[in-house]
Design a protein around this motif. Structure first.
Motif, PDB file in Angstrom:
ATOM      1  N   ALA A 116      -4.091   1.997  -0.732  1.00 40.72           N
ATOM      2  CA  ALA A 116      -5.368   1.879  -0.030  1.00 40.72           C
ATOM      3  C   ALA A 116      -5.862   3.259   0.411  1.00 40.72           C
ATOM      4  O   ALA A 116      -7.061   3.557   0.334  1.00 40.72           O
ATOM      5  CB  ALA A 116      -5.224   0.966   1.179  1.00 40.72           C
ATOM      6  N   TYR A 125     -11.240   0.057   2.718  1.00 42.57           N
ATOM      7  CA  TYR A 125      -9.899   0.442   2.277  1.00 42.57           C
ATOM      8  C   TYR A 125      -9.119   1.112   3.407  1.00 42.57           C
ATOM      9  O   TYR A 125      -7.914   0.922   3.545  1.00 42.57           O
ATOM     10  CB  TYR A 125      -9.967   1.368   1.066  1.00 42.57           C
ATOM     11  CG  TYR A 125     -10.032   0.611  -0.234  1.00 42.57           C
ATOM     12  CD1 TYR A 125      -8.942  -0.137  -0.655  1.00 42.57           C
ATOM     13  CD2 TYR A 125     -11.168   0.636  -1.027  1.00 42.57           C
ATOM     14  CE1 TYR A 125      -8.995  -0.855  -1.835  1.00 42.57           C
ATOM     15  CE2 TYR A 125     -11.225  -0.063  -2.210  1.00 42.57           C
ATOM     16  CZ  TYR A 125     -10.136  -0.812  -2.615  1.00 42.57           C
ATOM     17  OH  TYR A 125     -10.175  -1.512  -3.770  1.00 42.57           O
ATOM     18  N   MET A 177      -7.378   5.028  -2.396  1.00 42.20           N
ATOM     19  CA  MET A 177      -8.702   4.479  -2.668  1.00 42.20           C
ATOM     20  C   MET A 177      -9.729   5.033  -1.678  1.00 42.20           C
ATOM     21  O   MET A 177     -10.874   5.285  -2.039  1.00 42.20           O
ATOM     22  CB  MET A 177      -8.679   2.949  -2.583  1.00 42.20           C
ATOM     23  CG  MET A 177      -7.811   2.266  -3.610  1.00 42.20           C
ATOM     24  SD  MET A 177      -8.284   2.675  -5.285  1.00 42.20           S
ATOM     25  CE  MET A 177      -9.482   1.408  -5.626  1.00 42.20           C
TER      26      MET A 177
END
Lengths: 173, 102, 478
Positions: free
Chosen positions: A15, A31, A18
């Motif tokens: 995450a 995210y 991202m």
């Protein structure tokens, strides 16, 4: 619980990657939220339940909301500014810094794993112990933390305030 | 509780830290830079909690609480600065907003 | 908390209280003069309470804070500087539009943060003091909201300072993970005993070093300095250059005294390289600038390089030499940036070199004071800066650190060149200065502060013995 730690770690890492690669700021914020929640799970698996709760309430709950609020206020939609996004696609911009960060990650890897003698982490420290220690040993820290919040409040209030009438005409660079 | 080696926890924190640093260095949009800063602070906080768990001391979690407090105050001031900047210069691009050289 | 602890903490408590009082007063009546008066009253009360606290010192208040003579001495230094910045800020913001009371609140809180730094013996308190200082500074640097350069400087400072703080925090976390304590004394003992993972500890110390080096703007980490110094309002620049660096130096000094000077040779070599680079980069880049604030910014990088030389080459003299050099540096930086704020006009700051053309003929008093300050920065005899340099060189000769000494001498010559450039332009005939830079009205309080500072500098340059005795009793009595 051990498995939970590794799964949550993988989620947090993914995450976070991202977050720094998204184009749309709202996606990035979502995210970031996932990443923080995953870190909260890591805290839980390590026995720091109180920290896990705070991570969800303050980080994911309050700080992320501030970001969402700011995106809304500035009203930046999907293409925030085409120039910087196209810049991001040229390798010249991101290769150097990324290499630097990979180097840093490698250094961490070396420094942390060198010596090899690994200790188990993960003993339960409950909220009561944290609270007692906080108000017995660290109470000066708590007082000063309140001053930090006050400084943040005064600073944000000053910077965010509406212009005075005589202020508006001055210095428009 | 669990039998997670401390080093793995620290390693996760280190990797998150590196990703955050990459974000600060690569991204030009100041909002992303602020988010990446949050990632870096949060990874340092994670390292403290891991360390506290190793010693079964509350100190790690207490420093974590201080870091969260600081992060909140910092984001408030940072976003206020971004807001003023955007109001005056109509851009979030850190390069375009750079007036000083030398 | 016992009574002795309360008394020992009273200087810090009073400064914090003053911030709250200023805030309360501003909610009833917004007034530049009232806010200044309350701020000065707060600083004066804390300074008086230092004498009170000195009677009970040394007192350890929780593991976080130690009020000893070193801390009290540096607290005095920090509070005096804070009061001087408040006086300079009064005249500066009086000329400008916008809200003024917040400046004093943030200034008091930043000073409180610096005060915590100089008295800390625990990394948690170090972090909190540092953040209280820097978070107030973000807002102070970006204080002039209508000036994009000020906002930009604030954002830059925020981003870079947060990155460096994260490095510091991560380093502390690794140390804590390995040693199990965050108290300075215990950590030093544990590291000395050994039996831990060397690589991890060394890596962690390097990370902490990055955090501290950034605050002091030593060379690989100096990039933020010129932009922040240029963009920030001049009184705030004075604060960044003096209080925030002085407080960090106090932390270094405390760590140095704890380690007892037993620093490995490899670290010493690394520090020497950083010191030499700081001196050369600072001075050479200062030569290329036309903006007075940027010149002074680069010169401050060089001065921190000299300060580092005092640490490295000082030996037993180090604490004394560092403290004396720091005082001379703080007084002169306060004076030079204070001068920029005093002679700045309503529309913009007097920051270009040509704004100073003919200043001697227009404002002889200010020009004379400014020249005295610059001479002290350059280390000309009869000023405090000279005694500071002399201390450095004497200590260096004692230790036989010839490479460092050579760099100090070469750099002093380089520095003289651009300081004289400013002085020369003040005596030159007036050319086409950009309009709006010259102040029409004299800020009386600011000018008086500067005159007092200049007298101080010359006094310390001619009769340094009194201060040296005071420093000795403070740093060696710990």
């Amino acid at each position: 619980m051990t498995i939970a730690f590794y799964v949550a770690s993988a989620v947090a890492l993914f995450a976070t990657l991202m977050v720094v690669t998204r184009r749309n700021p709202v996606h990035a914020v979502l995210y970031l939220m996932v990443s923080l929640l995953a870190v909260a799970v890591v805290f839980f698996t390590l026995g720091a339940h109180f920290a896990a709760a705070l991570e969800v309430i303050i980080y994911a709950g309050a700080i992320i909301v501030l970001f969402v609020f700011m995106i809304m206020l500035l009203n930046i939609g999907p293409p925030p500014s085409t120039r910087q996004e196209s810049l991001l696609l040229t390798p010249g911009i991101w290769v150097g810094p990324s290499a630097l960060s990979v180097l840093l990650a490698g250094l961490f890897l070396y420094v942390i794993l060198a010596g090899g003698r690994s200790v188990q982490a993960g003993s339960y420290v409950d909220a009561k112990t944290v609270g007692i220690s906080m108000f017995e040993i660290y109470f000066l820290g708590v007082e000063l933390a309140s001053m930090i919040l006050l400084a943040g409040l005064v600073g944000a209030y000053h910077l965010g305030k509406r212009d005075l009438p005589d202020e508006a005409e001055g210095g428009n660079g | 509780m669990t039998s997670v080696p401390m080093d793995h926890g620290l390693l996760l924190a280190g990797l998150l830290f590196a990703v955050g640093l990459a974000g600060v260095l690569v991204r030009r949009n100041i909002l992303y830079v602020l988010m990446s800063l949050e990632i870096m602070m949060n990874s340092a906080a994670l390292a403290f909690v891991v360390a506290g768990a190793r010693w079964s001391q509350p100190d790690g979690q207490i420093v974590f609480i201080f870091i969260v407090t600081v992060a909140a105050a910092e984001v408030a001031v940072g976003l206020a600065l971004v807001y003023q900047m955007f109001k005056r210069m109509k851009t979030l691009d850190a390069d375009a907003a750079s007036l000083m050289r030398g | 908390m016992t009574e002795a602890q309360f008394v020992a903490l009273s200087p810090l408590i009073l400064v914090g209280l003053a911030a709250l009082v200023v805030m309360l007063a501003a909610s009833f009546k917004r007034s530049n003069g009232l806010a200044l008066g309350l701020t000065l009253a707060g600083f004066a009360a804390s300074l008086v309470s230092l004498a009170w606290a000195a009677k009970v010192a040394p007192v350890q208040v929780t593991p976080l804070i130690l009020i000893d003579r070193l801390a009290l001495f540096y607290l005095g230094l920090v509070f005096l500087t804070g009061a001087a910045v408040a006086l300079l800020g009064h005249g500066y913001f009086e000329k400008r539009a916008g809200y003024r009371d917040e400046f004093y609140m943030l200034l008091l809180m930043a000073t409180l943060g610096a005060g915590v730094l100089v008295a800390t013996t625990h990394f948690a308190a170090l972090f909190i003091g540092l953040e209280l200082l820097t978070i107030s500074l973000y807002a102070l640097v970006g204080y002039t909201r209508t000036e994009p350069r000020s906002l930009e400087a604030g954002l830059k400072y925020l981003v870079l300072a947060t990155v460096s703080t994260s490095f510091l925090l991560f380093g502390v976390a690794l140390l804590y993970a390995e040693l199990g304590t965050m108290e300075f004394g215990k950590m030093v003992d544990l590291i000395r005993q050994g039996g831990h993972r060397e690589t991890l500890v060394n890596g962690a110390i390097a990370l902490v070093g990055i955090g501290i080096g950034f605050k002091l703007a030593l060379v690989p980490l100096h990039m933020w300095t010129p932009d922040v110094y240029e963009g920030a309002p001049a009184p705030v620049t004075a604060f960044v250059a003096t209080v925030s660096k002085g407080a960090m130096t106090a932390v270094l000094l405390r760590l140095y005294l704890l380690v007892g000077g037993a620093i490995p040779d490899s670290v010493m070599t690394l520090l020497s390289v950083i010191a030499i680079l700081s001196m050369f980069v600072g001075n050479l880049l200062a030569l290329l600038q036309d903006n007075v604030k940027r010149i002074l910014a680069y010169s401050s990088i060089a001065h921190l390089g000299y300060l580092l030389v005092a640490f490295i080459a000082g030996g037993n003299f180090a604490p004394e030499a560092v403290t004396y050099y720091l005082i001379a540096y703080m007084a002169t930086s306060l004076g030079t940036f204070g001068m920029v704020s005093v002679i700045s006009g309503r529309e913009r700051e007097a920051e270009e070199l040509r704004d100073y053309a003919g200043l001697f003929w227009r404002r002889p008093f200010e020009a004379g004071v400014f020249a005295a300050m610059l001479m002290s920065l350059a280390g000309i005899p009869l000023t405090a800066g000279f005694i500071g340099k002399f201390y450095l060189l004497a200590a260096g000769v004692d230790m036989g650190a010839w490479v460092l000494l050579g760099s100090v001498v070469i750099n002093s010559a380089l520095g003289l060149f651009y300081y004289l450039r400013i002085v020369a332009s003040m005596y030159a005939a007036e050319t086409s200065a950009k309009p709006g830079a010259a102040a029409r009205e004299v800020a009386l309080l600011g000018s008086a502060t500067l005159a007092a500072l200049a007298l101080c500098l010359i006094w310390l340059g001619v009769f340094p013995a009194g201060l040296i005795t005071l420093i000795r009793s403070a740093v060696l009595g710990v």
